[in-house]
Write a protein that holds these residues in place. Structure first.
Motif, short mmCIF file in Angstrom:
data_model
loop_
_atom_site.label_atom_id
_atom_site.label_comp_id
_atom_site.label_asym_id
_atom_site.label_seq_id
_atom_site.Cartn_x
_atom_site.Cartn_y
_atom_site.Cartn_z
N UNK A 1 6.69 5.16 16.41
CA UNK A 1 8.08 5.61 16.47
C UNK A 1 8.61 5.86 15.05
N UNK A 2 9.31 6.96 14.84
CA UNK A 2 9.91 7.26 13.54
C UNK A 2 11.05 6.29 13.27
N UNK A 3 10.96 5.57 12.16
CA UNK A 3 11.99 4.58 11.83
C UNK A 3 12.70 4.91 10.51
N UNK A 4 12.23 5.96 9.83
CA UNK A 4 12.86 6.35 8.58
C UNK A 4 12.19 7.57 7.99
N UNK A 5 12.63 7.95 6.78
CA UNK A 5 12.06 9.10 6.09
C UNK A 5 11.73 8.74 4.65
N UNK A 6 10.64 9.31 4.17
CA UNK A 6 10.18 9.03 2.81
C UNK A 6 11.25 9.42 1.80
N UNK A 7 11.39 8.61 0.75
CA UNK A 7 12.35 8.89 -0.30
C UNK A 7 11.88 8.40 -1.66
N UNK A 8 12.83 8.28 -2.59
CA UNK A 8 12.51 7.79 -3.93
C UNK A 8 13.57 6.81 -4.40
N UNK B 1 0.86 -1.17 0.00
CA UNK B 1 0.00 0.00 0.00
C UNK B 1 0.89 1.22 0.00
N UNK B 2 0.67 2.13 -0.95
CA UNK B 2 1.54 3.29 -1.09
C UNK B 2 1.01 4.53 -0.38
N UNK B 3 1.97 5.38 0.07
CA UNK B 3 1.66 6.65 0.72
C UNK B 3 2.50 7.74 0.05
N UNK B 4 1.98 8.40 -0.98
CA UNK B 4 2.74 9.47 -1.64
C UNK B 4 2.99 10.62 -0.67
N UNK B 5 4.25 11.02 -0.54
CA UNK B 5 4.60 12.08 0.40
C UNK B 5 5.92 12.70 -0.01
N UNK B 6 6.18 13.87 0.53
CA UNK B 6 7.41 14.59 0.20
C UNK B 6 8.63 13.88 0.78
N UNK B 7 9.74 13.97 0.07
CA UNK B 7 10.98 13.40 0.56
C UNK B 7 11.33 14.00 1.92
N UNK B 8 11.68 13.16 2.86
CA UNK B 8 12.05 13.61 4.20
C UNK B 8 10.93 13.48 5.22
N UNK B 9 9.69 13.20 4.76
CA UNK B 9 8.58 13.02 5.69
C UNK B 9 8.83 11.81 6.59
N UNK B 10 8.57 11.96 7.88
CA UNK B 10 8.84 10.88 8.82
C UNK B 10 7.94 9.67 8.55
N UNK B 11 8.52 8.48 8.68
CA UNK B 11 7.79 7.22 8.55
C UNK B 11 7.71 6.59 9.93
N UNK B 12 6.49 6.26 10.36
CA UNK B 12 6.29 5.69 11.70
C UNK B 12 6.01 4.20 11.63
N UNK B 13 6.50 3.48 12.64
CA UNK B 13 6.23 2.04 12.72
C UNK B 13 4.74 1.84 12.96
N UNK B 14 4.14 0.88 12.27
CA UNK B 14 2.70 0.66 12.40
C UNK B 14 2.34 -0.04 13.71
N UNK B 15 3.31 -0.74 14.31
CA UNK B 15 3.05 -1.47 15.56
C UNK B 15 4.38 -1.74 16.24
#
Length: 371
Positions: free
Chosen positions: A121-128, A60-74
């Protein structure tokens, strides 16, 4: 004993109970997972196209700007990571019970293999990075290594097999282990859960005496705030919360079990108490039972039957709450039996009249109406 050794022993003990070093539940949990990026959904799971060897979209995709925080789902633990291939920079988290989540195309990792993670918890950042047409997060949910649709987990319907209370069986078993209870109490607990909330972790009771007192019952086991704060123990800070009570399935069930054991001595004694009949049932003679908890219900009245008005019912609830707070005894019925032939009372059984006088009910109405 060196402090580092003590910390290691503590972390190991928490791990055996299903928690990370911060006291957050790891895996096997339930309820809606955290949305990894707070943006509208993109390409859904299973869409046909040129994505991957299967010809279907595996996440499942989440289009977002580069650098946006990615949170753990659980909550869980990072099991693997990588920086090349179709996924680009990616991380996989193991949540226990055969469930895992993969976060792909990141621009940066904020965790490492072996590290515990908590929901949100932030585990990464959106990229390409990797095979992409634009910056976005590609989220995959996997059960026993096989990609499944992440959406049910994000909406709270993918926590386990079955429906209603049954889907929380894994959570109940974990709570039983944590409270020192045998696994065979799972059915007992699930039956009570179904009676209390129908298996809805976000259920809130806005009509009973607790709600009128400003502390509505919340969650799978319908726990009120004072009870949760007193009996949640190390899970007291676990969210999310409604009216001060955690809707996290494990935290809610755990606090209920600890309270039940303290107040009633055992789970069977507590969870076998009379309650509502939202799913139908046969109340005992003399039992006062709520009906219509989830909407209009048909009731078959068998003789003798008495229906109490809304105002009288509210008065009885106020008295019951006062009686429970003072450690009072349950309702007792007094029955007087007289046998007659015509107008003469005899000992032969020809016609029997039974008059039932509920002294506690009379007292409850008097007290409640004046409260």
């Amino acid at each position: 004993m060196p402090g580092k050794t003590l910390t290691g022993m503590k972390d190991k003990a928490l791990g055996l109970l299903g928690f990370d070093s911060s006291g957050n539940p790891v895996g096997g949990g339930g309820g809606a997972c955290t949305k990894p990026v707070d943006v509208p959904y993109g390409t859904p799971f299973g869409k046909r196209g040129s994505m991957g060897s299967s010809g279907r979209h595996t996440g499942l995709d989440f289009p977002a700007a580069i650098g946006t925080a990615i949170k753990a789902v659980a909550g869980g633990r990072v099991s693997s990571s990588g920086s090349t291939g179709p996924y680009g920079i990616h991380v996989t988290a193991d949540h226990g019970g055969g469930l895992s989540s993969l976060y792909a195309h990141m621009s940066q990792m904020l965790t490492a293999v072996g590290a515990p993670v908590s929901a949100g918890q932030a585990i990464g950042r959106v990229g390409d990075t990797g095979n992409v047409t634009g910056p976005h997060l590609h989220l995959e949910a996997r059960r026993n290594g096989v990609a499944v649709d992440p959406m049910p987990f994000l909406t709270g319907t993918g926590s386990g097999g079955g429906s209603g209370a049954e889907r929380w069986r894994g959570v109940v078993r974990q709570a039983l282990q944590m409270t020192g209870n045998p696994a065979q109490y799972a059915d007992l607990t699930l039956r009570r859960m179904n009676q209390e909330s129908g298996g809805n972790p976000n259920a809130v009771n806005n009509w009973d005496i607790n709600a009128k007192n400003g502390t509505p019952s919340v969650g799978l086991m319908q726990v009120i705030r004072p009870t949760f704060e007193a009996w949640a123990g190390h899970m007291r800070g676990v969210g999310p919360k409604l009216f001060g009570v955690s809707t996290n399935p494990l935290a809610n069930v755990y606090s209920s079990m600890r309270y039940a054991m303290s107040r009633y001595g055992s789970l069977p004694t507590a969870y076998n108490r009379p309650g509502g009949y939202a799913n139908g049932g046969f109340p005992d003679v003399g039992e006062l039972a709520w009906v219509g908890e989830n909407g209009p219900e048909l009731v078959r009245f068998l003789h003798p039957t008495r229906v109490h008005s809304n105002s009288d019912s509210a008065a009885m609830v106020r008295q019951a709450a006062s009686l429970q707070a003072s450690g009072g005894r349950p309702t007792q019925l007094r029955a007087y039996v007289h046998v007659y032939v015509g107008d003469r009372e005899i000992t032969d059984i020809v016609r029997t009249e039974i008059s039932v006088y509920d002294a506690d009910l009379a007292s409850a109405l008097t007290y409640g109406r004046n409260s």
